[in-house]
Design a protein around this motif. Sequence first.
Motif: not given
Lengths: 167, 230
Positions: B35-41, B51-56
Amino acid sequence: MDEGAFTKVAEEYGARLYAVAFRLLGHRADAEDAVQRALMKAFAARAAYSPQWAVSTWLYRILTNVCVDELRRRRPTSEIDDAHRSTPSPAGAIGARIDVARALESVPREARVLLALHYVNGLSHRELAQIRGISVNTVKSQLARGKQILRVRLERGPHGPARRSPR
Amino acid sequence: MDQLDDLLAEYFNPAVAPKRLATRLARPAARATVVADPARFHLEASDRGIRRLVYGRGHDTAATAAARRHLARAREELAEYLAGARTYFSVPVDLEVGDFQGRVLTQAALIPYGETTSYAELARRIGHPRASRAVGNALGANPVPIVVPCHRIIRGDGSWGHYAFGGDMKTALLRLERTTPALVGSATTSIVCRKGCAHEQRISERHRVVFASLDDARSVGYRPCKVCQR
């Protein structure tokens, strides 16, 4: 179990696993997908395999787990296809199949899974108990209950009088 | 053997396997889900929750000790979720949203793992059947995607619709959820847990039994876990 063994297992058990998956899921593509996922899971978890188990029992356990989770996501057929259900089934062998399919919809899911495993591959009560992680007595009572519901449904029909007597 | 046995034997007559099934099954599946590398979240937390979750690009923000605890817990749960080892989030969320968006996100959070619903259906559930576009906007502004599973809402025609982290991510998340069981029982204790519960993680592979619903599990003598299904 190495990769060569995995291929051998796929050759030896693929068709039997497919037969169960197809009868549980009702679609060829879904059945094939489920068997492949089950074999991959079995391969990934090969360290957990215990030689006390028959390979087939171990594979059926994993396959049934995959199929049951797939069934969870499906809406009951009754919601999708109520209109179709009220139409009378044709006579003869096809009619009997449709009657059984409709009657099976009213059998609780766990009992239906046990019925499929029992009748598709002739698995014993003991094997069914191992596969579903339940006691042999629970297997017997579930099968008996499932068959009792089927009997009543087939005798009365879903919407009217009996078209056949199963006894 | 009575007539019902004959009927069932005929109905469950084994299906003929397709040609070259074994070859296809043995072929390495190109569908392993990454799916995605958790470290990129990146996460932002307050004393009350996430409060917030962003990717990249970005960085984690937590000002107090309580916020850092929420953040660490969210990070752990997110990594487990992305690895297919968790099907629900127990970390609290701290949303500052309006009434309408709050209702939309609350309803979205109720959609079970692995299932999808449409924007129109969600609009109907919050009592505004004609507001599917507004529902889409409210979901688009979801401050904590994945934790509040707005990826489980798709268009009525089956297409994906917009997703904050991109269509590929939405596909990967839905595929992950399709191949991860939600309810796992232990054949030794006859207790059924949600995937991700600490007790579920201790069930050995050979004792795992998957159920489609709690009622199914109860019907064969299993009981729900008191920790994850309070």
